[in-house]
Design an enzyme around this catalytic site. Structure first.
Site, PDB file in Angstrom:
ATOM      1  CB  SER A  10     -12.818 135.441  49.114  1.00 54.34           C
ATOM      2  OG  SER A  10     -13.185 134.173  49.641  1.00 54.34           O
ATOM      3  CE1 TYR A  45     -23.581 127.362  53.406  1.00 58.20           C
ATOM      4  CE2 TYR A  45     -21.606 128.707  53.616  1.00 58.20           C
ATOM      5  CZ  TYR A  45     -22.214 127.503  53.312  1.00 58.20           C
ATOM      6  OH  TYR A  45     -21.449 126.441  52.901  1.00 58.20           O
ATOM      7  CD  GLN A  47     -31.868 130.827  54.059  1.00 58.19           C
ATOM      8  OE1 GLN A  47     -32.922 131.250  54.527  1.00 58.19           O
ATOM      9  NE2 GLN A  47     -31.537 129.565  54.134  1.00 58.19           N
ATOM     10  N   GLY A  49     -31.539 138.949  52.308  1.00 62.49           N
ATOM     11  CA  GLY A  49     -31.383 140.003  51.323  1.00 62.49           C
ATOM     12  C   GLY A  49     -30.540 141.151  51.833  1.00 62.49           C
ATOM     13  CD  GLU A 115     -35.210 140.092  55.878  1.00 58.46           C
ATOM     14  OE1 GLU A 115     -34.306 140.499  56.627  1.00 58.46           O
ATOM     15  OE2 GLU A 115     -34.991 139.359  54.894  1.00 58.46           O
ATOM     16  CG  ASP A 222      -9.689 132.166  61.706  1.00 61.13           C
ATOM     17  OD1 ASP A 222      -9.767 131.505  62.756  1.00 61.13           O
ATOM     18  OD2 ASP A 222      -9.953 131.690  60.591  1.00 61.13           O
ATOM     19  CG  HIS A 243     -31.653 133.810  62.127  1.00 58.51           C
ATOM     20  ND1 HIS A 243     -32.928 133.293  62.045  1.00 58.51           N
ATOM     21  CD2 HIS A 243     -31.556 134.719  61.125  1.00 58.51           C
ATOM     22  CE1 HIS A 243     -33.560 133.866  61.034  1.00 58.51           C
ATOM     23  NE2 HIS A 243     -32.750 134.737  60.459  1.00 58.51           N
ATOM     24  NE  ARG A 291     -32.370 138.617  61.856  1.00 63.14           N
ATOM     25  CZ  ARG A 291     -31.471 138.528  60.891  1.00 63.14           C
ATOM     26  NH1 ARG A 291     -30.195 138.574  61.181  1.00 63.14           N
ATOM     27  NH2 ARG A 291     -31.846 138.406  59.637  1.00 63.14           N
ATOM     28  CG  HIS A 352     -27.581 134.772  62.025  1.00 71.24           C
ATOM     29  ND1 HIS A 352     -27.456 133.943  60.929  1.00 71.24           N
ATOM     30  CD2 HIS A 352     -28.025 135.968  61.537  1.00 71.24           C
ATOM     31  CE1 HIS A 352     -27.824 134.594  59.839  1.00 71.24           C
ATOM     32  NE2 HIS A 352     -28.158 135.826  60.171  1.00 71.24           N
ATOM     33  NE  ARG A 387     -26.617 141.235  61.125  1.00 71.72           N
ATOM     34  CZ  ARG A 387     -27.422 140.611  60.271  1.00 71.72           C
ATOM     35  NH1 ARG A 387     -28.102 141.310  59.371  1.00 71.72           N
ATOM     36  NH2 ARG A 387     -27.571 139.304  60.315  1.00 71.72           N
TER      37      ARG A 387
END
Length: 533
Positions: A10, A45, A47, A49, A115, A222, A243, A291, A352, A387
């Site tokens: 969800s 979680y 943060q 954007g 970023e 899972d 991260h 990153r 992350h 990513r």
């Protein structure tokens, strides 16, 4: 239990898909299954954007495409990148219509952040809780749909395929079909059949495989593990993004507090224990390098100086702006006695995001019929070997939409008769006498993955990891066969499977590319290939 559309998970991918299929097919039932509460997801979680091109005067699709391709280090599927970037603005407009609120400037235009890896300001955000705000808007929208039902506290155990009907199913079986799932009802402790015509796996990430992660405790891989057991295709699992800046708290294990990359986008500077701004030694983009580069640089500085963290210096930043943009980070630091205006923030890398996952095509279809995957558990071809920051929420929405378009057409043509499915067989099992067997194995798994299959790898480490994972797998399978099913044994089993897939793919990749850095093969191989297991 029977349904037309089954959605597992969800977060942003699962809810976006559920809203769309429910609105398109008001006469069909949509069932959303989650193993915890509806809002306990990786989305919540997130943060920083969501990256989207909506200012064509100063930005362009081409620039966002190029930034994504550069970060992906040669392995992005360019067609998929173009699809996500160009369709992304439409999907973002939809979630705004559904009630998501993003920060605006005083003149009413959206406040766009920047970023690492981005050439322009294009990150829409809601303070430093963007994911939670999007999750809120989606849950409110879903709650208004009469043909959507939520089932919380159900742990999906396995996908039901021809294997459960007695047929031999292997990786080369051409027409594996998904008929639904077996799920453990955590309130009754009974395993139930949920039969569905079409299933969407939006089961999130796998950060809990590592000792320290920004992911919540539910992120145990899972979805990937279930598809692998069902003989589906899994791709590029070696690319685990760490991260660079999770808040360092001595002795802490499990979920670490994330210090979003947007803090560096607003001017935060990484410093080592000598106070040196070290990023300029590693990349010309300094603190705003992608990153993988920043995480390796921090890892290198920590090893050189024998320290457990580096510092993020925000002392020169405008405090009022900092508190407005990052209220949760400010409060969290304050609760630990860190005054960001006077003191630097201790940070260290943490697992992350998984760039690989269940292999899908451009419509979110997996290699198993009537089974779709979207969000972090999927490998769509967008991220390649690394990513780009804030592309994950965008990808989840775009592929939820594309999966919905295809699934609705599939539903119209659905002719397969509902198959009689066998009940779960729990004969010969008993309640585990000692939970220490499970908890200790989980600790061992996280230790092995963190020490041997982390930011920097080599062949000896990977071989050691594989030997230890083999032993853990044998012990856990024996426990699984002989004890009644519990969430703890299932999560451990899934995480060992995911650990194996990450390690196996890392061992196959004889080069260093993106997030996979092997000191025995420090250069890139001119041959570009995806590793499919």
């Amino acid at each position: 239990m029977q349904t037309d559309f089954l959605v597992i998970g969800s977060g942003i991918a699962g809810l976006t898909y559920a809203i769309k299929v429910a609105e398109a097919c008001p006469d069909k039932q949509v069932l959303i299954v989650t193993k915890s509460m509806a809002d306990e997801t990786n989305t919540k979680y997130a943060q920083g954007g969501i990256a989207v091109v909506n200012d064509l005067e100063n930005d362009s699709f081409e620039k966002h495409i190029d930034d994504t391709l550069i970060a992906g280090d040669g392995l992005c599927n360019k067609d998929i990148v173009e699809v996500v970037v160009k369709e992304g603005a439409l999907r973002v407009n939809e979630i705004i219509e559904w009630g998501a609120r993003f920060d605006k400037e005083k003149d009413g235009d959206y406040a766009l952040g920047k970023e690492g890896g981005h050439s322009e300001h294009r990150i829409l955000h809601h303070k430093d809780v963007t994911g939670a705000e999007m999750e809120r808007a989606l849950l409110e929208t879903v709650s208004r749909l009469k043909n959507v039902q939520f089932v919380n506290h159900y742990f999906v155990v396995d996908l039901i395929t021809q294997h459960h009907l007695g047929y031999l199913v292997t990786k080369s079986t051409p027409d594996i079909q998904c008929y639904g799932v077996y799920a453990l009802n955590l309130q009754t402790n009974r395993i139930e059949i949920i039969q569905s015509k079409i299933t969407m796996l939006a089961a999130g990430g796998n950060g809990q495989v590592y000792r320290t992660t920004t992911n919540p405790s539910i992120a145990s891989g899972d979805g990937v593990a279930m598809v692998y057991r069902a003989k589906g295709r899994i791709e590029n699992m070696e690319f685990i993004q760490f991260h660079p800046t999770a808040l360092y708290e001595a002795g802490q294990k499990g979920q670490a507090f994330l210090i979003t990359e947007a803090v560096r986008g607003d001017g935060g500077i990484l410093r080592n224990h000598k106070g040196e701004a070290f990023m300029e030694r590693y990349d010309e983009r300094k603190d705003l390098a992608p990153r993988d580069i920043v995480a390796r640089a921090i890892d290198s500085e920590m090893k050189i100086n024998g320290t457990e963290h580096v510092w993020l210096d925000c002392r020169h930043m405008d405090l009022e702006k900092f508190i407005h943009h990052f209220p949760n980070i400010y409060e969290k630091c304050k609760s630990l006695g860190i005054d960001v205006a006077q003191q630097m923030i201790p940070v260290a890398p943490a697992a992350h995001y998984s760039c690989g996952g269940i292999k899908t095509d451009e419509w979110g279809r997996t290699s198993i019929k009537h089974l779709y995957a979207a969000g972090e558990c999927a490998s769509t071809g967008l991220h390649g070997a690394n990513r780009l920051a804030s592309n994950s929420l965008l990808e989840a929405m775009v592929f939820a939409h594309r999966s919905y378009l295809d699934a609705v057409e599939q539903m119209k043509m659905f002719t397969v008769a509902q198959t009689e499915l066998p009940e779960w067989n729990a004969k010969g099992t008993s309640v585990p006498k000692e939970m220490i067997l499970i908890t200790q194995s989980l600790k061992e798994l996280q230790q092995v993955m963190s020490d041997y299959v982390g930011i920097v790898r080599n062949d000896i480490r990977l071989q050691r990891a594989m030997r230890r994972l083999d032993l853990l797998w044998e012990e856990t399978e024996e426990l699984y066969r002989n004890t009644t099913i519990s969430p703890q044994i299932m999560e451990l089993r899934n995480m060992i499977t995911v650990g194996y897939l990450i390690t196996k793919a890392a061992a196959f990749r004889k080069e260093s590319r993106g997030l996979h850095f092997n000191t025995d093969y420090p250069n890139k191989n001119p041959l570009l290939q995806n590793i499919v297991l």
